[in-house]
Design a protein around this motif. Structure first.
Motif, PDB file in Angstrom:
ATOM      1  N   GLU A 101      -7.728  -9.147   7.852  1.00 53.87           N
ATOM      2  CA  GLU A 101      -7.588  -9.805   6.549  1.00 53.87           C
ATOM      3  C   GLU A 101      -7.894  -8.837   5.416  1.00 53.87           C
ATOM      4  OE1 GLU A 101      -9.078 -13.869   4.245  1.00 53.87           O
ATOM      5  OE2 GLU A 101     -10.044 -13.257   6.126  1.00 53.87           O
ATOM      6  N   TRP A 102      -8.913  -8.059   5.580  1.00 58.75           N
ATOM      7  CA  TRP A 102      -9.327  -7.071   4.587  1.00 58.75           C
ATOM      8  C   TRP A 102      -8.231  -6.036   4.366  1.00 58.75           C
ATOM      9  CZ3 TRP A 102     -12.264  -2.148   5.815  1.00 58.75           C
ATOM     10  CH2 TRP A 102     -12.795  -1.559   4.666  1.00 58.75           C
ATOM     11  N   GLN A 103      -7.635  -5.555   5.454  1.00 57.92           N
ATOM     12  CA  GLN A 103      -6.591  -4.536   5.339  1.00 57.92           C
ATOM     13  C   GLN A 103      -5.305  -5.101   4.731  1.00 57.92           C
ATOM     14  OE1 GLN A 103      -6.998  -3.171   9.603  1.00 57.92           O
ATOM     15  NE2 GLN A 103      -6.769  -1.174   8.645  1.00 57.92           N
ATOM     16  N   VAL A 104      -4.903  -6.291   5.157  1.00 59.40           N
ATOM     17  CA  VAL A 104      -3.700  -6.907   4.603  1.00 59.40           C
ATOM     18  C   VAL A 104      -3.863  -7.127   3.102  1.00 59.40           C
ATOM     19  CG1 VAL A 104      -2.272  -8.989   4.576  1.00 59.40           C
ATOM     20  CG2 VAL A 104      -2.958  -7.977   6.758  1.00 59.40           C
ATOM     21  N   ASN A 105      -5.016  -7.634   2.692  1.00 58.61           N
ATOM     22  CA  ASN A 105      -5.270  -7.850   1.267  1.00 58.61           C
ATOM     23  C   ASN A 105      -5.178  -6.541   0.491  1.00 58.61           C
ATOM     24  OD1 ASN A 105      -5.615 -10.590   1.574  1.00 58.61           O
ATOM     25  ND2 ASN A 105      -7.844 -10.484   1.708  1.00 58.61           N
ATOM     26  N   PHE A 106      -5.647  -5.468   1.125  1.00 60.88           N
ATOM     27  CA  PHE A 106      -5.606  -4.170   0.453  1.00 60.88           C
ATOM     28  C   PHE A 106      -4.158  -3.739   0.203  1.00 60.88           C
ATOM     29  CE2 PHE A 106      -5.375   0.413   0.208  1.00 60.88           C
ATOM     30  CZ  PHE A 106      -6.393   0.728  -0.679  1.00 60.88           C
ATOM     31  N   LEU A 107      -3.329  -3.793   1.232  1.00 63.42           N
ATOM     32  CA  LEU A 107      -1.943  -3.369   1.047  1.00 63.42           C
ATOM     33  C   LEU A 107      -1.166  -4.321   0.143  1.00 63.42           C
ATOM     34  CD1 LEU A 107      -0.769  -1.952   4.511  1.00 63.42           C
ATOM     35  CD2 LEU A 107      -1.590  -0.733   2.487  1.00 63.42           C
ATOM     36  N   GLU A 108      -1.508  -5.595   0.178  1.00 61.04           N
ATOM     37  CA  GLU A 108      -0.836  -6.562  -0.698  1.00 61.04           C
ATOM     38  C   GLU A 108      -1.143  -6.284  -2.166  1.00 61.04           C
ATOM     39  OE1 GLU A 108       1.182  -9.687   0.020  1.00 61.04           O
ATOM     40  OE2 GLU A 108       1.644  -8.091   1.459  1.00 61.04           O
ATOM     41  N   THR A 109      -2.319  -5.754  -2.433  1.00 60.19           N
ATOM     42  CA  THR A 109      -2.728  -5.499  -3.818  1.00 60.19           C
ATOM     43  C   THR A 109      -2.564  -4.034  -4.214  1.00 60.19           C
ATOM     44  OG1 THR A 109      -5.032  -5.264  -3.076  1.00 60.19           O
ATOM     45  CG2 THR A 109      -4.337  -7.423  -3.878  1.00 60.19           C
ATOM     46  N   HIS A 110      -2.111  -3.201  -3.297  1.00 61.68           N
ATOM     47  CA  HIS A 110      -1.865  -1.781  -3.578  1.00 61.68           C
ATOM     48  C   HIS A 110      -0.458  -1.452  -3.084  1.00 61.68           C
ATOM     49  CE1 HIS A 110      -6.269  -2.021  -3.667  1.00 61.68           C
ATOM     50  NE2 HIS A 110      -6.260  -0.913  -4.390  1.00 61.68           N
ATOM     51  N   LYS A 111       0.519  -1.865  -3.859  1.00 65.52           N
ATOM     52  CA  LYS A 111       1.917  -1.738  -3.436  1.00 65.52           C
ATOM     53  C   LYS A 111       2.375  -0.287  -3.326  1.00 65.52           C
ATOM     54  CE  LYS A 111       2.683  -6.205  -3.388  1.00 65.52           C
ATOM     55  NZ  LYS A 111       2.968  -6.940  -2.129  1.00 65.52           N
ATOM     56  N   ASP A 112       1.638   0.630  -3.944  1.00 67.10           N
ATOM     57  CA  ASP A 112       2.024   2.036  -3.900  1.00 67.10           C
ATOM     58  C   ASP A 112       1.430   2.770  -2.697  1.00 67.10           C
ATOM     59  OD1 ASP A 112      -0.567   1.730  -4.919  1.00 67.10           O
ATOM     60  OD2 ASP A 112      -0.475   3.629  -6.014  1.00 67.10           O
ATOM     61  N   VAL A 113       0.711   2.056  -1.840  1.00 65.40           N
ATOM     62  CA  VAL A 113       0.068   2.663  -0.666  1.00 65.40           C
ATOM     63  C   VAL A 113       0.872   2.309   0.581  1.00 65.40           C
ATOM     64  CG1 VAL A 113      -2.036   2.771   0.731  1.00 65.40           C
ATOM     65  CG2 VAL A 113      -2.192   2.577  -1.763  1.00 65.40           C
ATOM     66  N   TYR A 198       3.708   9.876   0.851  1.00 64.85           N
ATOM     67  CA  TYR A 198       3.128   8.594   0.450  1.00 64.85           C
ATOM     68  C   TYR A 198       1.603   8.640   0.457  1.00 64.85           C
ATOM     69  CZ  TYR A 198       7.816   6.696   1.332  1.00 64.85           C
ATOM     70  OH  TYR A 198       9.164   6.442   1.305  1.00 64.85           O
ATOM     71  N   LYS A 199       1.024   7.641  -0.207  1.00 61.62           N
ATOM     72  CA  LYS A 199      -0.421   7.473  -0.193  1.00 61.62           C
ATOM     73  C   LYS A 199      -0.865   6.804   1.111  1.00 61.62           C
ATOM     74  CE  LYS A 199      -1.316   6.991  -5.173  1.00 61.62           C
ATOM     75  NZ  LYS A 199      -1.850   6.063  -6.208  1.00 61.62           N
ATOM     76  N   PHE A 200      -1.906   7.357   1.707  1.00 59.71           N
ATOM     77  CA  PHE A 200      -2.484   6.810   2.936  1.00 59.71           C
ATOM     78  C   PHE A 200      -3.980   6.645   2.684  1.00 59.71           C
ATOM     79  CE2 PHE A 200      -1.478   6.760   7.681  1.00 59.71           C
ATOM     80  CZ  PHE A 200      -2.625   6.041   8.019  1.00 59.71           C
ATOM     81  N   ALA A 201      -4.427   5.401   2.530  1.00 58.91           N
ATOM     82  CA  ALA A 201      -5.814   5.129   2.161  1.00 58.91           C
ATOM     83  C   ALA A 201      -6.720   5.099   3.388  1.00 58.91           C
ATOM     84  CB  ALA A 201      -5.913   3.798   1.417  1.00 58.91           C
TER      85      ALA A 201
END
Length: 338
Positions: A101-113, A198-201
């Motif tokens: 859930e934490w990771q999905v939320n991150f990618l959903e809110t960081h479209k450039d990652v 690309y960005k890889f967090a």
């Protein structure tokens, strides 16, 4: 697959019966439930498939195949996926319930990652977790909540924990998945290619528990891992200079040199002069830190069998038990008398 599902968790497994239940259970317990778990049984000889079949959860999809190896199994799995995200997960590791859930939320809110990974704690075969042994190390973050992977972060160790990665599926497709020429470190090679564009967090939390298995540690053969990891770095540097690497230019991989002659090592072991570095340099420290004394005793016994004449063996055994403070004090006293 159901197109309403957001994530496919991709898990290849080969003879993974010992730890597979723990891995699957940790996935099914995720607070984010909108996923499929695609398990590729890569020709297992144990009861891996029986364990998979024992689950009735409709989110589990399993594929049985002849043994193909990790990278080919991953690519086969990727070819079957039509969800927006792919999460990797190894068949002997564990994820905290909130991780997906934490990771999905991150990618959903960081479209450039393009992708996101996390830190991991190391865990023994007996599921004992070391709170003090993490990858990547603290210093790489410099106190930040996250960093974006750069070429310089890949030495001395890859900063991206393979089993913790959540990636946009289109990114895997763009880069053609894993290059099967890499017998190991296929993930290092892929991440290095991705970060060039690309960005890889990498997030500075550790919800992933990576299991270390002493059965894979051997002092009688040099691992191919170092060879292929160095090759991935070499090719990354070549792409920066020439714009492509040998594989991209259609050149075959030749001059593979990672095997070493075992006869000399056998003689050293027989004479008690072989340092069991694959045991004592890291795995033993994790065992002591996690209070897995059963594993620690096994590693001591096996290391002494081959290296009982070496002072290095004894130091490697006693220093983790004595602790860093004691060792530093001893070193300071030693320097005073020099």
């Amino acid at each position: 697959m159901n197109r309403d599902i957001t994530v496919t968790i991709l898990m290849p497994v080969y003879n993974g019966a010992a730890y597979l239940n723990e891995a699957i259970d940790s996935i099914l317990a995720q607070t984010y439930s909108n996923f499929n778990l695609l398990i590729i049984n890569d020709g297992s000889k144990d009861n891996t498939q029986a364990i998979i079949d024992s689950y009735s959860d409709s989110r589990i999809i399993s594929v049985e195949q002849e043994n193909m190896g990790v990278s080919r199994s991953l690519n086969k799995g990727l070819s079957m996926i039509n969800t927006p995200y792919v999460r990797r997960h190894d068949a002997d590791d564990i994820s905290e319930t909130w991780m997906l859930e934490w990771q999905v939320n991150f990618l959903e809110t960081h479209k450039d990652v393009a992708a996101v990974s996390t830190r991991c704690n190391f865990m023994t075969e007996n599921s004992k977790i070391s709170e003090s042994h993490l990858q990547p190390k603290d210093h790489i973050f410099e106190g930040k909540e996250l960093i974006y992977a750069q070429r310089e972060h890949f030495e001395p160790f890859c900063p991206i924990v393979h089993g913790s990665v959540l990636c946009r599926t289109e990114i895997f497709e763009e880069f053609g998945g894993y290059r099967t020429e890499f017998l190991t470190s296929e993930d290092n090679d892929l991440w290095l290619r991705i970060i060039e564009k690309y960005k890889f967090a990498i997030l500075n939390k550790s919800p992933y528990k990576l299991r270390l298995n002493p059965g894979s540690a051997t002092q009688m053969h040099k691992s191919s891992g170092t060879f292929f990891r160095n090759l991935a770095l070499l090719y990354a540097d070549e792409r920066m200079v020439k714009g492509s690497d040998p594989f991209q230019r259609g050149e075959a991989l030749t001059d593979i040199k990672y095997e070493i002659i075992t006869e000399d090592l056998s003689k050293l072991a027989e004479n008690g002069k072989l340092f069991a570095g694959n045991y004592l340099n890291f795995l033993y420290k994790v065992a002591i830190s996690s209070k897995d004394y059963k594993l620690a005793f096994f590693l001591i016994k096996e290391s002494l069998k081959v290296g009982w004449k070496l002072s290095n063996t004894w130091r490697a055994i006693f220093f983790p038990i004595l602790g860093d403070k004691f060792v530093k004090t001893g070193m300071s006293i030693k320097k005073m008398f020099k």
